[in-house]
Design a protein around this motif. Structure first.
Motif, PDB file in Angstrom:
ATOM      1  N   ARG A 195       0.824  -1.219   0.000  1.00 20.39           N
ATOM      2  CA  ARG A 195       0.000   0.000   0.000  1.00 20.39           C
ATOM      3  C   ARG A 195       0.849   1.257   0.000  1.00 20.39           C
ATOM      4  O   ARG A 195       0.447   2.309  -0.487  1.00 20.39           O
ATOM      5  CB  ARG A 195      -0.879  -0.006   1.249  1.00 20.39           C
ATOM      6  N   HIS A 214     -10.786   8.641   3.365  1.00 19.93           N
ATOM      7  CA  HIS A 214     -10.377   8.539   4.772  1.00 19.93           C
ATOM      8  C   HIS A 214      -9.949   9.905   5.302  1.00 19.93           C
ATOM      9  O   HIS A 214     -10.356  10.327   6.381  1.00 19.93           O
ATOM     10  CB  HIS A 214      -9.225   7.527   4.861  1.00 19.93           C
ATOM     11  N   ILE A 221     -11.663  12.145   8.334  1.00 18.17           N
ATOM     12  CA  ILE A 221     -10.899  12.577   9.511  1.00 18.17           C
ATOM     13  C   ILE A 221     -10.990  14.094   9.682  1.00 18.17           C
ATOM     14  O   ILE A 221     -11.266  14.596  10.774  1.00 18.17           O
ATOM     15  CB  ILE A 221      -9.402  12.190   9.332  1.00 18.17           C
ATOM     16  N   LYS A 278     -24.446   6.013   6.929  1.00 19.46           N
ATOM     17  CA  LYS A 278     -25.027   5.354   5.762  1.00 19.46           C
ATOM     18  C   LYS A 278     -26.528   5.625   5.687  1.00 19.46           C
ATOM     19  O   LYS A 278     -27.219   5.510   6.699  1.00 19.46           O
ATOM     20  CB  LYS A 278     -24.828   3.831   5.880  1.00 19.46           C
ATOM     21  N   PHE A 295     -16.779  -0.965  -1.999  1.00 17.52           N
ATOM     22  CA  PHE A 295     -17.506  -2.080  -2.601  1.00 17.52           C
ATOM     23  C   PHE A 295     -18.853  -1.582  -3.124  1.00 17.52           C
ATOM     24  O   PHE A 295     -19.878  -1.726  -2.460  1.00 17.52           O
ATOM     25  CB  PHE A 295     -17.694  -3.203  -1.578  1.00 17.52           C
ATOM     26  N   ARG A 319     -10.161   6.672  16.816  1.00 15.48           N
ATOM     27  CA  ARG A 319      -9.751   7.039  15.458  1.00 15.48           C
ATOM     28  C   ARG A 319      -8.368   7.700  15.470  1.00 15.48           C
ATOM     29  O   ARG A 319      -7.555   7.455  14.588  1.00 15.48           O
ATOM     30  CB  ARG A 319     -10.789   7.969  14.831  1.00 15.48           C
ATOM     31  N   ASP A 371      -5.532   6.057  13.320  1.00 20.92           N
ATOM     32  CA  ASP A 371      -5.068   6.894  12.219  1.00 20.92           C
ATOM     33  C   ASP A 371      -3.542   7.055  12.288  1.00 20.92           C
ATOM     34  O   ASP A 371      -2.845   6.939  11.276  1.00 20.92           O
ATOM     35  CB  ASP A 371      -5.758   8.255  12.287  1.00 20.92           C
ATOM     36  N   GLN A 423      -1.570   4.281  10.947  1.00 20.11           N
ATOM     37  CA  GLN A 423      -1.738   4.070   9.500  1.00 20.11           C
ATOM     38  C   GLN A 423      -2.871   3.118   9.122  1.00 20.11           C
ATOM     39  O   GLN A 423      -2.848   2.516   8.046  1.00 20.11           O
ATOM     40  CB  GLN A 423      -0.421   3.616   8.868  1.00 20.11           C
ATOM     41  N   PHE A 424      -3.850   2.986  10.013  1.00 16.86           N
ATOM     42  CA  PHE A 424      -5.055   2.263   9.614  1.00 16.86           C
ATOM     43  C   PHE A 424      -5.886   3.174   8.718  1.00 16.86           C
ATOM     44  O   PHE A 424      -5.968   4.375   8.966  1.00 16.86           O
ATOM     45  CB  PHE A 424      -5.891   1.877  10.843  1.00 16.86           C
ATOM     46  N   LEU A 425      -6.459   2.586   7.684  1.00 19.07           N
ATOM     47  CA  LEU A 425      -7.374   3.330   6.822  1.00 19.07           C
ATOM     48  C   LEU A 425      -8.804   3.011   7.227  1.00 19.07           C
ATOM     49  O   LEU A 425      -9.170   1.841   7.356  1.00 19.07           O
ATOM     50  CB  LEU A 425      -7.196   2.925   5.357  1.00 19.07           C
ATOM     51  N   GLU A 426      -9.604   4.054   7.400  1.00 14.60           N
ATOM     52  CA  GLU A 426     -11.022   3.842   7.676  1.00 14.60           C
ATOM     53  C   GLU A 426     -11.729   3.585   6.343  1.00 14.60           C
ATOM     54  O   GLU A 426     -11.677   4.417   5.445  1.00 14.60           O
ATOM     55  CB  GLU A 426     -11.588   5.099   8.344  1.00 14.60           C
ATOM     56  N   VAL A 427     -12.323   2.436   6.207  1.00 14.02           N
ATOM     57  CA  VAL A 427     -13.032   2.083   4.966  1.00 14.02           C
ATOM     58  C   VAL A 427     -14.450   1.663   5.327  1.00 14.02           C
ATOM     59  O   VAL A 427     -14.642   0.850   6.236  1.00 14.02           O
ATOM     60  CB  VAL A 427     -12.340   0.928   4.213  1.00 14.02           C
ATOM     61  N   GLU A 428     -15.434   2.224   4.638  1.00 17.45           N
ATOM     62  CA  GLU A 428     -16.820   1.820   4.861  1.00 17.45           C
ATOM     63  C   GLU A 428     -17.133   0.580   4.027  1.00 17.45           C
ATOM     64  O   GLU A 428     -16.952   0.586   2.820  1.00 17.45           O
ATOM     65  CB  GLU A 428     -17.776   2.940   4.446  1.00 17.45           C
ATOM     66  N   THR A 429     -17.605  -0.450   4.698  1.00 20.08           N
ATOM     67  CA  THR A 429     -18.020  -1.661   3.991  1.00 20.08           C
ATOM     68  C   THR A 429     -19.534  -1.622   3.829  1.00 20.08           C
ATOM     69  O   THR A 429     -20.226  -0.909   4.555  1.00 20.08           O
ATOM     70  CB  THR A 429     -17.578  -2.896   4.780  1.00 20.08           C
ATOM     71  N   PHE A 454      -4.892  -3.336   1.278  1.00 26.86           N
ATOM     72  CA  PHE A 454      -5.120  -2.143   2.101  1.00 26.86           C
ATOM     73  C   PHE A 454      -4.296  -2.144   3.388  1.00 26.86           C
ATOM     74  O   PHE A 454      -4.229  -1.136   4.077  1.00 26.86           O
ATOM     75  CB  PHE A 454      -6.617  -1.962   2.369  1.00 26.86           C
ATOM     76  N   ASP A 455      -3.733  -3.293   3.727  1.00 27.12           N
ATOM     77  CA  ASP A 455      -2.721  -3.399   4.781  1.00 27.12           C
ATOM     78  C   ASP A 455      -3.255  -3.189   6.203  1.00 27.12           C
ATOM     79  O   ASP A 455      -3.037  -4.021   7.078  1.00 27.12           O
ATOM     80  CB  ASP A 455      -1.566  -2.419   4.530  1.00 27.12           C
ATOM     81  N   ARG A 456      -3.922  -2.070   6.465  1.00 27.16           N
ATOM     82  CA  ARG A 456      -4.503  -1.838   7.789  1.00 27.16           C
ATOM     83  C   ARG A 456      -5.841  -1.150   7.618  1.00 27.16           C
ATOM     84  O   ARG A 456      -5.911  -0.050   7.081  1.00 27.16           O
ATOM     85  CB  ARG A 456      -3.578  -0.960   8.637  1.00 27.16           C
ATOM     86  N   TYR A 485      -9.698  -0.088   9.464  1.00 21.54           N
ATOM     87  CA  TYR A 485     -10.591  -0.052  10.624  1.00 21.54           C
ATOM     88  C   TYR A 485     -11.896   0.625  10.235  1.00 21.54           C
ATOM     89  O   TYR A 485     -11.989   1.317   9.221  1.00 21.54           O
ATOM     90  CB  TYR A 485      -9.966   0.665  11.814  1.00 21.54           C
ATOM     91  N   ILE A 544     -15.566   2.008  12.608  1.00 20.17           N
ATOM     92  CA  ILE A 544     -16.507   1.934  13.746  1.00 20.17           C
ATOM     93  C   ILE A 544     -17.861   1.752  13.092  1.00 20.17           C
ATOM     94  O   ILE A 544     -18.369   2.669  12.442  1.00 20.17           O
ATOM     95  CB  ILE A 544     -16.443   3.196  14.621  1.00 20.17           C
TER      96      ILE A 544
END
Lengths: 588, 588
Positions: free
Chosen positions: A42, A144, A148, A216, A558, B151, B155, B158-164, B208-210, B212, B214
């Protein structure tokens, strides 16, 4: 950790360090006795070096791995002979001394480069591979960062982040709800929220003062281009405020985001009434990166022998600067453009204001050069400009001309994705007459509907017209528009229960219906509701705007396709008879 | 803004300022010719002063407003005669010169004080009023703070916040899904995620490696005490890691949260194997705020005439320090406690180690004082201690003794809510035999199920036992336990497609079923999956732990009751025939 460093961090200052890296084989190439592998993660790409002379076995092993194999390598940081200035790690490479294949990989169905040969369907199906492409990953990194910074700004302004429920109650207002059958309360359903509107208002009644959430929301619509059934909003509400306070707070947010994320200083947002947006741009979300305002010509063009203009309720045009030299072919294209069914104009009149000072139009039969000079004067046109004129029914013609204006903006290169023009559109009508949008349930057609939503307050001076002339009532509502995109909208809410009851009445709710659907909100208003208002910003759209893209899809990890399907997990899908039985529903 | 200051910020340093405040009437009282109103907003309470001599009309008006009216007042900051040191604004008051009622209020159905007379049902129904109580608001402010700091920490790492996605696919594994009928794909359903498990693993495959998030998760369970159908997780995943890296990263998160939010330095987390947790505490989430470990007595107590002990596969007890003086009544209560059906012991044996050195037990008929001294020695008991002993079937007896231990912890005041004892429980079994939990669909009963989930990796040295002795295979899985509460759990995942296929086989999936349900994940593993693992922390539970509360409900803005109902909005509810028809489902 299985590594000592990422693939993006080693520099000349790390020379001779023993390091362990993990990543994917991005590319490899042979050069005489040497083999080079670009190892990717990454964080970047680092070049691995192998040499038949250093270690024959390992070099041969390295020659056998193919793209996307997952490796763990150990080695020494050495200086590269031919440096790559375009890559931050391009001055070094790793002389590999330890080599482990963590996982094998079959050949991906499309190339994982910035430019890919994968079409949309293929990329969606293998989204986990598409995400390896740095362009897609950077979009999500931008998302991201925006999240933030949004939270940083709002947190400093004392907004509280509160999670509102996802399993809520279905209401007939607005778009279609997604619903969730309740097993424990058979025959009943939850709905997924189209927005947390009522909850954020209840938080204000609850004294929370300032609320936000990046949340969401869900809408079961027939998906037009670039809509998603689930989407994300920056949702906010404030108490004890007037419209001016909301505008300042969220103009401030946007300036902060432009500055902190893109390093851009955005000037104060101009403000435009809805009426003027429609008058000058035929659009409630005008793209103000370029001028090209509408000019009404009824006074100038009527009274000659040209029946089309004489009969039209509205003759209106735009002046395209420097486009007088458009060829006949280009002008024909524009005529075709406006005549497309989705635009709907019957024809296009043009007049070229040539550089030699003469004016030639497509209606020279009916208008003298002197007449045409008057046209040019109305547009404040200069030699070299092209006038484009439409005529017909007021609303349709403005809408068509708006499309033509945007098309000309594109053709003349006036819509640069790295230029940002922000704007508030104000004073929206409170209500609009709905003839029967097929997207709405039948019971919602042919009546007044809330333009924003039924909790939006009318302007105090217009309240008396609520029952007599609903169409003339203006709302305390506002949209934030950037580059012709509605990034967000909101309103000052009704906080008086009698006014709210009147509003439901105007919207055609019986007292019983209003009580059944929104009773909890009207009851809450009995206990001391503060004046309040808020805004919701489309987060997916904001990300794509900041990313300089047209589509929101690549800013969603996604996404679903236009049929609402997730092509990767193949959803929605059938569920078992047992599940249906437990829920007390069956397929019809 | 309708105010210049909040109700929490004025101090003696603001004397003589002209201010405008907005808020709710919290209380009012008359004192001779004076009237005082406590005006409340989210930020505090400020006292307003009125005097018949200053302004008779206004003072009389002020006497007419009742609790929870919404006011906007203007006035001068003056020094109070009798100061209130418990209130930050308690040294000043406002001499009111302008007075406006923004909204009226009827009398709330319960008192809006820290201690309220509203029962749970009433508070839930009028949640927007309950939220005005400062204790509830503070819980949600704590939640906001915990989210922000979580967060911040992630952050920086180096965690990326991604919405699933929320609209995903139903899978039979685990608990029951909530499902959403698809209108555009009739006969098919989305499911709401029980966790973003597969998506976060796909993000790792996507490099994406890292990661997170919430995130809201959903489980259609019969609600036991203090469960919610929708709940929030801090969900995380990391690539190129081993178990040790995950433990360090999230132990670090928890230490950071304790320090930044509560100012507490938490020591390094001890680690305990699942086997030892069961052996010493009879519980995989032991409350380690107090010792009171289990002591096995088979070697010490058998071989006398006491049939109960002789016949029991396990005799095991705890030593309650300083409880030797428990009365007969207290001991009877404990016996009743362990005999309750949900505990299920058949009786309780006790022995008092008196301060004078004598020992008296409830089974003196069978054991001499010398025998009992040996018991005491086994427990390392001191004079003044009380021994409590259960006997019977191994698993049930440990479970019952665990409950008794917690009860004794409560009775002896060893479970202080302001003391925090953190712990990792490691080496869980990979699989457990499921006899037929009625919460699972029928097809899931009477077979091996994943203790954590089907993507958890077995310990490498145990893989060979996967098919021969599934029950003995240990997992690379870990739980974070604080004060006897499972705050989170996770595992190192399987990243090899063959091992994943074996796992599905052991879980009783046919190849077709596995492909149908999880094909997208197994396919993804063909393209180079990195070693990865993660954790999910229960955010609602974490908030209640930090807030020193037992229930999660008051840390959720709008919770549902035990039947999954939102009492405030009265949801779930019936939907229209039209909606059902459009969705292609009917009630059965």
């Amino acid at each position: 950790m299985l590594r000592t460093h990422t693939c993006g961090e080693l520099r000349l200052t790390d020379l001779n360090k023993q390091v362990t890296l993990c990543g994917w084989v991005h590319k490899s190439r042979e050069l005489g006795g040497m083999t080079f592998i670009d190892l990717r993660d990454r964080f970047g790409i680092t070049q691995l070096a192998f040499n038949l002379d250093w270690d024959k076995n390992m070099c041969e092993l390295a020659r056998k791995v193919s793209r996307e194999y997952v490796l763990q390598i150990t080695g020494t940081v050495i200086e590269r002979q031919s440096k790559n200035k375009n890559n931050p790690t391009g001055e070094i490479e790793i002389k590999v001394t330890g080599f482990k294949i963590l996982n094998e990989a079959i050949i991906p169905p499309f190339t994982l480069e910035d430019e890919t040969d994968g079409g949309d369907e293929l990329r969606m199906k293998y989204r986990y591979l598409d995400l390896r492409r740095s362009v897609v990953r950077k979009n999500l990194e931008l998302r991201h960062r925006l999240a933030i910074e949004t939270r940083n700004y709002l947190d400093k302004k004392q907004f509280l982040e509160v999670e509102t429920p996802v399993l809520i109650k279905s209401t007939p207002e607005g778009a279609r709800d997604f619903v969730v059958p309740s097993r424990m309360n058979q025959g009943q359903f939850y709905a997924l929220p189209q927005s947390p509107q009522t909850f954020k208002q209840l938080l204000m009644v609850g004294g929370f003062d300032r609320y936000y959430q990046i949340v969401k929301c869900f809408r079961d619509e027939d998906l037009r281009a670039d809509r998603q059934p689930e989407f994300t909003q920056i949702d906010c509400e404030m108490s004890f405020v007037e419209q001016e306070d909301i505008l300042n707070t969220f103009e401030g947010l946007m300036k902060y985001l432009f500055k902190s994320v893109k390093g851009i200083d955005v000037p104060d947002f101009p403000r435009m009434s809805y009426a003027n947006a429609m008058k000058y741009y035929g659009n409630d979300k005008p793209d103000t990166r370029f001028e090209m305002k509408f000019v009404e010509l009824n006074d100038v063009v009527k009274g000659k022998d040209f029946k089309v203009f004489n009969d039209a309720p509205l003759v209106v045009g735009i002046c395209a600067k420097g486009a007088a030299e458009y060829t006949r072919k280009q002008l024909d294209e524009l005529t075709e453009f406006v005549k497309r069914p989705q635009i709907g104009a019957t024809g296009l009149v043009y007049a070229r204001y040539n550089n030699d000072g003469t004016i030639k139009s497509s209606v020279d039969k009916f208008y003298t050069e002197e007449d045409l000079k008057k046209w040019a004067a109305a547009f404040d046109a200069k030699p070299g400009d092209l006038l484009l004129i439409l005529a017909g029914d007021e609303e349709k013609t403005r809408k068509a001309l708006s499309e033509l204006r945007l098309e000309m903006g594109n053709r003349l290169g006036l819509r640069d994705k790295n230029t940002f023009s922000c704007l508030w559109v104000l004073d929206f009508p409170l209500l609009e007459w709905n003839e029967g949008d097929p997207n709405l349930p039948e019971s919602m057609r042919g009546r007044w509907v809330a333009k924003h939503h039924p909790f939006t307050s009318p302007k105090p001076e217009d309240i008396e017209k609520l029952k007599s002339s609903p169409g003339e009532v203006r709302a305390n509502a506002y949209d934030m528009v950037i580059n012709g995109v509605e990034i967000g909208g909101g309103s000052i809410r009704i906080y008086n229960k009698n006014l709210q009851a009147t509003m439901f009445e105007v919207l055609g709710f019986s007292k019983e219906e209003a009580q059944k659907q929104f009773g909890f909100l009207m009851n809450a208003f009995e206990f001391g509701a503060p004046p309040h208002g808020g805004i919701a910003l489309g987060f997916d759209r904001l990300c794509s705007l900041f990313g300089g893209a047209d589509s929101i899809r690549d800013f969603i990890a996604f996404p679903k396709n236009n049929s609402g399907r997730d092509m990767m997990i193949d959803s929605p899908s059938e569920i078992s008879e047992e599940q249906l039985k437990e829920l007390g529903v069956k397929l019809s």
